[in-house]
Design an enzyme around this catalytic site. Structure first.
Site, PDB file in Angstrom:
ATOM      1  N   CYS A  52      28.661  45.440  58.955  1.00 17.82           N
ATOM      2  CA  CYS A  52      29.451  45.770  60.148  1.00 17.82           C
ATOM      3  C   CYS A  52      29.329  47.269  60.460  1.00 17.82           C
ATOM      4  O   CYS A  52      28.230  47.739  60.706  1.00 17.82           O
ATOM      5  CB  CYS A  52      30.892  45.297  60.004  1.00 17.82           C
ATOM      6  SG  CYS A  52      31.759  45.213  61.599  1.00 17.82           S
TER       7      CYS A  52
ATOM      8  N   HIS B 261      29.792  39.762  59.523  1.00 19.23           N
ATOM      9  CA  HIS B 261      30.434  39.811  58.200  1.00 19.23           C
ATOM     10  C   HIS B 261      29.974  38.612  57.369  1.00 19.23           C
ATOM     11  O   HIS B 261      30.498  37.508  57.545  1.00 19.23           O
ATOM     12  CB  HIS B 261      31.957  39.757  58.344  1.00 19.23           C
ATOM     13  CG  HIS B 261      32.573  41.010  58.837  1.00 19.23           C
ATOM     14  ND1 HIS B 261      32.929  42.047  58.002  1.00 19.23           N
ATOM     15  CD2 HIS B 261      32.898  41.401  60.088  1.00 19.23           C
ATOM     16  CE1 HIS B 261      33.456  43.029  58.717  1.00 19.23           C
ATOM     17  NE2 HIS B 261      33.448  42.662  59.995  1.00 19.23           N
TER      18      HIS B 261
ATOM     19  N   GLU C  95      30.702  38.000  54.370  1.00 14.16           N
ATOM     20  CA  GLU C  95      31.819  37.556  53.530  1.00 14.16           C
ATOM     21  C   GLU C  95      32.817  36.699  54.298  1.00 14.16           C
ATOM     22  O   GLU C  95      33.696  36.068  53.700  1.00 14.16           O
ATOM     23  CB  GLU C  95      32.521  38.766  52.894  1.00 14.16           C
ATOM     24  CG  GLU C  95      33.462  39.547  53.780  1.00 14.16           C
ATOM     25  CD  GLU C  95      32.788  40.519  54.739  1.00 14.16           C
ATOM     26  OE1 GLU C  95      33.509  41.318  55.345  1.00 14.16           O
ATOM     27  OE2 GLU C  95      31.547  40.464  54.898  1.00 14.16           O
TER      28      GLU C  95
END
EC number: 4.3.2.10
Length: 214
Positions: free
Chosen positions: A83, A192, A194
């Site tokens: 990011c 992202h 994650e």
């Protein structure tokens, strides 16, 4: 087989625990720290980032993070930016008329997306180049984005003197921007991983797998 060591760089940019957990699930032994030497010595370095470009750069410089990144890459040591952690790898960012110098690993400017609806938030597909290691097996998956700024043109020209980076693109409401870059030991994603479910987990596993051979 010993798990590769990864440092998630703690420089005041929030939401670090989810990144730590995701990289642990990908098969690495993870430490969250701002320590210069630990970050330098780990098998892999993950540079997260949320919020404003200028604030992230100020936090990074406060722990000499730009020097950590530069020294690792000079030695061919893997770094993954996520990011705003990807955005700060470019030469500069412009927010609200304020220009901030970045790490300048790649030429280019981070600027506001030129789309009717900003931020770009939610799941989106990406256009993956041939030969990608990061997206191996997940070329057609969707990833989770949340950002108002991005890199809308790729400016690095290699003229075949070095291997050209692999650049993955995405599009939001007609505006095209860089979604990911693979450039030797330096990888980065605008989305992202994650927060991107199974596809993001697979990308992180692909990265951790490179740490075993680097």
């Amino acid at each position: 087989m010993t798990a590769p060591s990864v440092v998630v760089l703690d420089y005041g940019s929030g939401n670090l625990r989810s990144a730590v957990r995701a990289v642990e699930r990908a098969g690495a032994s993870v430490t969250l720290t701002s320590d210069f030497d630990e970050a330098l010595d780990a098998d892999g370095l993950l540079v997260p980032g949320v919020g404003a470009y200028a604030a992230c750069m100020a936090g990074l410089r406060a722990i000499k993070g730009e020097r950590i990144i530069g020294r690792r890459l000079a030695g061919g040591r893997p770094v993954l930016g996520i990011c705003v952690g990807m955005q700060i790898l470019f030469a500069r960012g412009v927010e609200h008329g304020v220009e901030t110098e970045g790490c300048d690993e790649w030429p280019g400017v981070v600027e506001r997306l030129q789309a009717p609806i900003v931020p770009h938030m939610g799941w989106n597909t990406v256009s993956v180049p041939a030969g990608s290691v990061a997206f191996h097996g997940i070329e057609d998956e969707r990833f989770y984005f949340v950002h108002s700024y991005g890199v809308r043109s790729w400016e690095l020209v290699t003229n075949d003197r070095t291997t050209a980076p692999l650049v993955t693109w995405a599009e939001h409401a007609g505006d095209r921007f860089v979604a990911a870059v693979e450039n030797g030991p330096l990888w980065a994603t605008q989305f992202h991983p994650e927060k991107s479910g199974d596809a993001g987990a697979a990308l992180l596993r692909n990265w951790v797998q490179t740490l075993r051979t680097s």
